[in-house]
Design a protein around this motif. Structure first.
Motif, short mmCIF file in Angstrom:
data_model
loop_
_atom_site.label_atom_id
_atom_site.label_comp_id
_atom_site.label_asym_id
_atom_site.label_seq_id
_atom_site.Cartn_x
_atom_site.Cartn_y
_atom_site.Cartn_z
N ARG A 32 0.49 -1.43 -0.03
CA ARG A 32 -0.06 0.02 -0.42
C ARG A 32 0.81 1.19 0.01
O ARG A 32 2.13 0.98 0.34
N PHE A 33 0.92 2.51 -0.49
CA PHE A 33 1.27 3.15 -0.82
C PHE A 33 0.41 4.34 -0.64
O PHE A 33 -0.85 4.88 -0.72
N PRO A 34 0.53 5.50 -0.14
CA PRO A 34 2.43 6.23 0.24
C PRO A 34 2.70 5.14 1.32
O PRO A 34 2.32 5.54 2.65
N SER A 36 4.83 6.87 3.43
CA SER A 36 4.89 8.04 4.75
C SER A 36 3.34 7.53 5.52
O SER A 36 3.72 8.37 6.39
N LEU A 37 2.26 6.69 4.92
CA LEU A 37 0.86 6.47 6.00
C LEU A 37 1.00 5.86 6.36
O LEU A 37 0.65 5.68 7.38
N TYR A 38 1.51 4.26 5.31
CA TYR A 38 0.66 2.96 6.00
C TYR A 38 2.67 2.47 7.00
O TYR A 38 2.36 1.39 7.36
N THR A 112 2.16 12.88 11.47
CA THR A 112 2.11 11.68 10.72
C THR A 112 1.12 10.59 11.23
O THR A 112 0.30 9.31 11.31
N LEU A 115 -2.49 11.61 11.15
CA LEU A 115 -3.00 10.55 9.89
C LEU A 115 -3.43 9.59 9.46
O LEU A 115 -3.55 9.19 9.19
N ASP A 118 -6.25 8.21 11.65
CA ASP A 118 -7.76 8.22 10.93
C ASP A 118 -7.27 7.25 9.63
O ASP A 118 -8.64 6.72 9.87
N SER A 119 -6.31 7.16 9.34
CA SER A 119 -6.49 5.59 8.30
C SER A 119 -6.99 4.45 8.90
O SER A 119 -6.95 3.30 8.22
N THR A 123 -9.09 1.60 8.19
CA THR A 123 -8.83 0.05 8.09
C THR A 123 -9.12 -0.90 8.80
O THR A 123 -10.01 -2.07 8.20
N CYS B 151 -6.56 10.90 3.26
CA CYS B 151 -5.86 9.70 3.87
C CYS B 151 -4.32 9.43 2.66
O CYS B 151 -3.55 10.75 3.37
N SER B 155 -1.21 12.65 3.19
CA SER B 155 0.66 11.82 2.64
C SER B 155 1.04 11.75 1.87
O SER B 155 2.67 13.33 2.35
N LYS B 158 1.88 15.98 1.83
CA LYS B 158 2.89 15.84 2.76
C LYS B 158 3.99 16.02 2.81
O LYS B 158 5.61 16.79 2.85
#
Lengths: 332, 332
Positions: A32-34, A36-38, A112, A115, A118-119, A123, B151, B155, B158
């Motif tokens: 899963r991308f990005p 920076s989130l996952y 981070t 966010l 939130d994600s 999920t 989300c 990300s 950012k």
């Protein structure tokens, strides 16, 4: 009563299922991308933890006559949701450590952590939907009410920090929402995904409410008498932050003289300095609030076990009883 | 093409429906406790705004042959969800003003903004469920994917702030997720709640994707050429924060010599000082990127209108066409 051999058997089942759920959850963030989130989501979920909520989903499903495997996605969902609350609460509470590791906002940064929290909610809904069929409206509704209550609980918790007078009753209402509500939600969902039986749903919900209360009071207790290496959190952090825990409120009810002044100052200055932690431990011991907390925890645990007496599936009943006692003996 | 009389008629419908949705949303937070949670939620929702997303839900429902009133709760839901993103994004972006008022974390504090944002998500699901029947699994899935994408978009946004090279294509992928995805979700939900018609859902989704792209590029444009009192946000704030907007990236493609150095410094120092805003406006004008942005906005708007040509319900078609042009002419 369960024998010692059975205890081992239930622990084994719990650990086995926990491993499966663990793998399932970590897989969710692969490809899963990005990143920076996952990556932070994965980090949050990798912290381990007791995974009580997913195990409750499984046991409640079994109580309703279903197989564990029927509700694995829902089990993952409640754990994801629980971790969303941890990630956001840790920001709000300025907690630097969780389960012995830096919290998400410390490891990464506050943005981070906001966010990725939130994600985790999104999920969680994603996973929950996978186990829904015709019942999806009811299930999603129960899940959503869980989020509503946990937000209300967290808000009350923050309110109490700046309020001078908080009663034990108000405290219990708060921890019901903050801690017990997600356990109740987990139990309801596990049972309801299998069968629309009011009897079973009520039994497992009440069980969950009681172990939720026991769990939170024990958390308060471990903050005072726990061992840091095992507890994963800094011991005494509730005292440093001025949290009005069960122990504090009980002590405040009982204290007089010099003790009362100390406790009053705790309220006035919203917490104490690190050097005063041993003094507060000593006050708590002397006023007997450590015992009070232990008694309260036992009462809730016994009450939890009573709620499930009439559940027909004996393995589910035994597992739930085992879980209640397992939590009673926890040191982390 | 719509006549001027029709334009007024559509504006009136939009304004009428908007008022109804407005009332409906504010009512949601009455008689809910604790105030520490729901007052900030109400404050966030009271800021007004164009309410495009709920209006899209209504128009998409009409396109699928349904009445507005059938999807009012879903309309409220998408607006609640949109405002959750605003509350959390404003923390992350350090934005002090939104629609001319202090943002939630400025009016209250960061913790309150985190928590009330979380609770807006739950309230959104609550409302959405009210309009679901047998289709709830599909609807909740579409809604949840909207959150996932928004989300991811935030990300990426950012990420781009600290990345030196961002292409226009990457920028478009990011704004698709950050802005267009929630519009697409709104359109899909409105249509799907009424009818499981692939044709209509595709048409309104593509329409929404295109106006979403147009909308975000126009937002970038208004940050440079808008009037502060009307735009509600501080003009030039994207420049101050070092946001790589459509205008910036287009300028970076075209610039050479002294301009290139200025733009390079913008990247290097992650934004510019307030005194340089007029210089950047001048560079943007000179390089023609204001025109480029305006052309791009028009292209997306035209493409949006093209997607809905075959929708049979003429009022829905006309309203959607009106909305696209209304957004094209916006100054806030």
């Amino acid at each position: 009563m369960t024998t010692e051999a059975n205890q081992k058997k239930y622990l084994k089942i719990y650990e086995n299922e926990l491993t499966k759920i663990e793998k399932r959850i970590l897989k969710l963030f692969e490809n899963r991308f990005p990143d920076s989130l996952y990556e932070p989501c994965k980090y949050a979920m990798k912290g381990g933890g007791k995974r009580i909520r997913p195990f409750l989903v499984l046991c409640a499903a079994k109580a309703a006559g279903g197989k564990f495997s029927r509700v694995y996605n829902a089990a993952a969902a409640v754990e994801l949701l629980h971790n969303f609350t941890l990630v956001h609460d840790d920001i709000m509470d300025n907690s630097e450590k969780r389960r012995g590791r830096p919290t998400v906002h410390i490891k990464y940064d506050v943005n981070t952590a906001i966010l990725s929290g939130d994600s985790l909610i999104a999920t969680a809904y994603e996973q929950l939907l996978k186990d829904c069929s015709n019942d999806s409206k009811t299930i999603i509704d129960i899940f959503t009410q869980g989020i509503v209550e946990v937000c209300e609980g967290q808000s009350l918790d923050k309110d109490f920090e700046s309020r001078e007078n908080v009663s034990i009753d108000e405290y219990k209402q708060m921890i019901y929402k903050k801690t017990a509500a997600l356990l109740v939600m987990s139990a309801k969902i596990g049972a309801r995904l299998i069968k629309d039986s009011k009897e079973i749903i009520t039994a497992v919900s009440r069980y969950a409410a009681n172990i939720g209360m026991a769990f939170q009071i024990q958390d308060d207790l471990l903050d005072v008498i726990g061992e840091e290496t095992k507890f994963g959190k800094q011991i005494g952090s509730d005292l440093l932050e001025g949290k009005k825990t069960y122990l504090f409120l009980k002590a405040f009810e009982k204290a007089s003289g010099k003790d009362r002044i100390e406790l009053n100052n705790f309220i006035l200055y919203k917490g104490i300095n690190k050097v005063k932690i041993p003094l507060f431990k000593e006050i708590y011991q002397r006023l007997g609030v450590i015992d009070d907390a232990q008694n309260e925890i036992k009462l809730y645990t016994n009450s939890a076990v009573k709620q499930i007496e009439h559940i027909k599936n004996s393995e589910a009943r035994n597992l739930l009883e085992w879980l209640a006692n397992f939590l009673l003996g926890r040191i982390k």
